[in-house]
Design a protein around this motif. Structure first.
Motif, mmCIF file in Angstrom:
data_model
loop_
_atom_site.group_PDB
_atom_site.id
_atom_site.type_symbol
_atom_site.label_atom_id
_atom_site.label_comp_id
_atom_site.label_asym_id
_atom_site.label_seq_id
_atom_site.Cartn_x
_atom_site.Cartn_y
_atom_site.Cartn_z
ATOM 1 N N GLU A 103 -8.942 -14.342 -23.476
ATOM 2 C CA GLU A 103 -10.190 -15.163 -23.684
ATOM 3 C C GLU A 103 -10.724 -15.351 -25.117
ATOM 4 N N LYS A 104 -11.314 -16.378 -25.106
ATOM 5 C CA LYS A 104 -11.732 -16.876 -26.391
ATOM 6 C C LYS A 104 -13.211 -16.817 -26.395
ATOM 7 N N TRP A 105 -13.900 -16.226 -27.514
ATOM 8 C CA TRP A 105 -15.022 -15.918 -27.853
ATOM 9 C C TRP A 105 -15.551 -16.846 -28.961
ATOM 10 N N LEU A 106 -16.840 -17.376 -29.044
ATOM 11 C CA LEU A 106 -17.493 -17.928 -30.169
ATOM 12 C C LEU A 106 -18.536 -17.198 -30.639
ATOM 13 N N GLY A 107 -18.821 -17.323 -32.064
ATOM 14 C CA GLY A 107 -19.978 -16.417 -32.635
ATOM 15 C C GLY A 107 -20.525 -17.404 -33.853
ATOM 16 N N ASN A 108 -21.464 -16.887 -34.298
ATOM 17 C CA ASN A 108 -22.126 -17.379 -35.429
ATOM 18 C C ASN A 108 -21.935 -16.196 -36.513
ATOM 19 N N ALA A 109 -21.308 -16.844 -37.682
ATOM 20 C CA ALA A 109 -21.170 -15.832 -38.910
ATOM 21 C C ALA A 109 -22.520 -15.469 -39.494
ATOM 22 N N PHE A 110 -22.749 -14.400 -40.283
ATOM 23 C CA PHE A 110 -24.185 -14.087 -40.697
ATOM 24 C C PHE A 110 -24.859 -15.026 -41.621
ATOM 25 N N ARG A 111 -23.966 -15.946 -42.361
ATOM 26 C CA ARG A 111 -24.424 -17.114 -43.092
ATOM 27 C C ARG A 111 -25.205 -18.020 -42.188
ATOM 28 N N LYS A 112 -24.649 -18.213 -40.968
ATOM 29 C CA LYS A 112 -25.327 -19.307 -40.170
ATOM 30 C C LYS A 112 -26.825 -18.797 -39.972
ATOM 31 N N PHE A 113 -27.062 -17.449 -39.718
ATOM 32 C CA PHE A 113 -28.458 -17.059 -39.540
ATOM 33 C C PHE A 113 -29.565 -17.599 -40.638
ATOM 34 N N LEU A 114 -28.912 -17.542 -41.786
ATOM 35 C CA LEU A 114 -29.739 -17.900 -43.010
ATOM 36 C C LEU A 114 -30.010 -19.490 -42.754
ATOM 37 N N GLN A 115 -29.162 -20.132 -42.235
ATOM 38 C CA GLN A 115 -29.115 -21.588 -42.112
ATOM 39 C C GLN A 115 -30.068 -21.897 -40.953
ATOM 40 N N VAL A 169 -8.717 -14.063 -35.135
ATOM 41 C CA VAL A 169 -10.172 -14.406 -35.660
ATOM 42 C C VAL A 169 -9.865 -15.235 -36.583
ATOM 43 N N ASP A 170 -10.462 -16.531 -36.287
ATOM 44 C CA ASP A 170 -10.775 -17.770 -37.128
ATOM 45 C C ASP A 170 -12.174 -17.889 -37.624
ATOM 46 N N PHE A 171 -12.473 -17.502 -38.936
ATOM 47 C CA PHE A 171 -13.850 -17.806 -39.503
ATOM 48 C C PHE A 171 -13.901 -19.228 -40.172
ATOM 49 N N ASP A 172 -15.016 -19.781 -40.188
ATOM 50 C CA ASP A 172 -15.301 -21.022 -41.023
ATOM 51 C C ASP A 172 -16.577 -20.622 -41.753
ATOM 52 N N ILE A 173 -16.371 -20.328 -42.796
ATOM 53 C CA ILE A 173 -17.239 -20.025 -43.589
ATOM 54 C C ILE A 173 -17.731 -21.127 -44.688
ATOM 55 N N GLY A 174 -18.976 -21.742 -44.777
ATOM 56 C CA GLY A 174 -19.232 -22.840 -45.845
ATOM 57 C C GLY A 174 -19.224 -24.305 -44.894
ATOM 58 N N ASP A 175 -18.846 -24.131 -43.859
ATOM 59 C CA ASP A 175 -19.160 -25.460 -43.164
ATOM 60 C C ASP A 175 -19.788 -25.201 -41.929
ATOM 61 N N THR A 176 -19.229 -24.721 -40.970
ATOM 62 C CA THR A 176 -20.104 -24.549 -39.618
ATOM 63 C C THR A 176 -20.524 -23.088 -39.478
ATOM 64 N N ASN A 177 -19.975 -22.265 -40.364
ATOM 65 C CA ASN A 177 -20.555 -20.867 -40.595
ATOM 66 C C ASN A 177 -20.278 -20.149 -39.201
ATOM 67 N N ASP A 178 -19.086 -20.528 -38.548
ATOM 68 C CA ASP A 178 -18.964 -19.645 -37.236
ATOM 69 C C ASP A 178 -17.581 -19.134 -37.267
ATOM 70 N N TYR A 193 -17.415 -11.499 -44.002
ATOM 71 C CA TYR A 193 -16.931 -12.036 -42.691
ATOM 72 C C TYR A 193 -17.458 -11.063 -41.878
ATOM 73 N N GLY A 194 -18.439 -11.595 -40.999
ATOM 74 C CA GLY A 194 -19.032 -10.882 -39.940
ATOM 75 C C GLY A 194 -19.771 -11.823 -38.998
ATOM 76 N N ALA A 195 -19.847 -11.452 -37.689
ATOM 77 C CA ALA A 195 -20.475 -12.459 -36.701
ATOM 78 C C ALA A 195 -21.129 -11.828 -35.416
ATOM 79 N N LEU A 196 -22.140 -12.317 -35.141
ATOM 80 C CA LEU A 196 -22.546 -11.966 -33.695
ATOM 81 C C LEU A 196 -21.961 -12.893 -32.704
ATOM 82 N N ILE A 197 -21.202 -12.309 -31.602
ATOM 83 C CA ILE A 197 -20.637 -12.880 -30.577
ATOM 84 C C ILE A 197 -21.588 -13.495 -29.686
ATOM 85 N N GLU A 198 -21.287 -14.596 -29.419
ATOM 86 C CA GLU A 198 -22.596 -15.302 -28.512
ATOM 87 C C GLU A 198 -22.255 -15.986 -27.169
#
Length: 162
Positions: A70-82, A22-31, A54-59
């Protein structure tokens, strides 16, 4: 950190195996980028770490790295506010608010995320006075700037079972 997989209805399915990356990017891309065994994750699932932000919707499935991963991408909850834009009321140039920070955030967000975000009912103790948001700013930037004026910050925390 212990991550939990939840289905699209936000019901817990279990802890992710240690083999999952799991690789979160919080504060930059928020994903988030998640590499897991095939078939473990699916579109619309959530990944959460209770007690943290640290939470995300897998999209999106990015790639199959081999026959078993397999590799999945998602948006961290902070991204929803963005992605939520604070609009001025009809006939006004700016959205202006006043009062306790929690009350302001509840007023601005309303029911925008179908219960994904909840703001505590208790007062924060931070009176933002009268604050004018920039025109058509996103909620993350708007809340951050509003709180910075009071030497405060946003606290996003995943509540398990909540």
């Amino acid at each position: 950190m212990e991550f939990i997989i939840c289905n699209a209805e936000k019901m817990e399915l279990g802890r992710i195996p240690d083999s999952v990356s799991v690789d979160f990017d919080i504060g930059d891309t928020n994903d988030v980028e998640i590499t897991s065994e095939r078939g473990l994750l699916d579109f619309g699932m959530y990944l959460i770490c209770p007690g943290t932000e640290y939470g995300a919707l897998i999209e999106e499935m990015d790639t199959w790295t081999n026959d078993i991963e397999e590799k999945w991408l998602g948006n961290a909850f902070r991204k929803f506010l963005q992605q939520f834009i604070i609009e001025p009321p009809a006939g006004q140039d700016y959205k202006t608010v006043s009062g306790d920070a929690h009350d302001v955030m509840r007023q601005v967000l309303g029911n925008a995320f179908d219960g994904l975000f909840t703001v505590p009912q208790e007062p924060s103790g931070i009176d933002v006075g009268t604050y004018q948001f920039e025109r058509y700013t996103d909620a993350l930037s708007g809340f951050t700037k509003m709180l910075q004026k009071k030497n405060a910050r946003i606290n996003i925390e995943i509540q398990q079972g909540g």
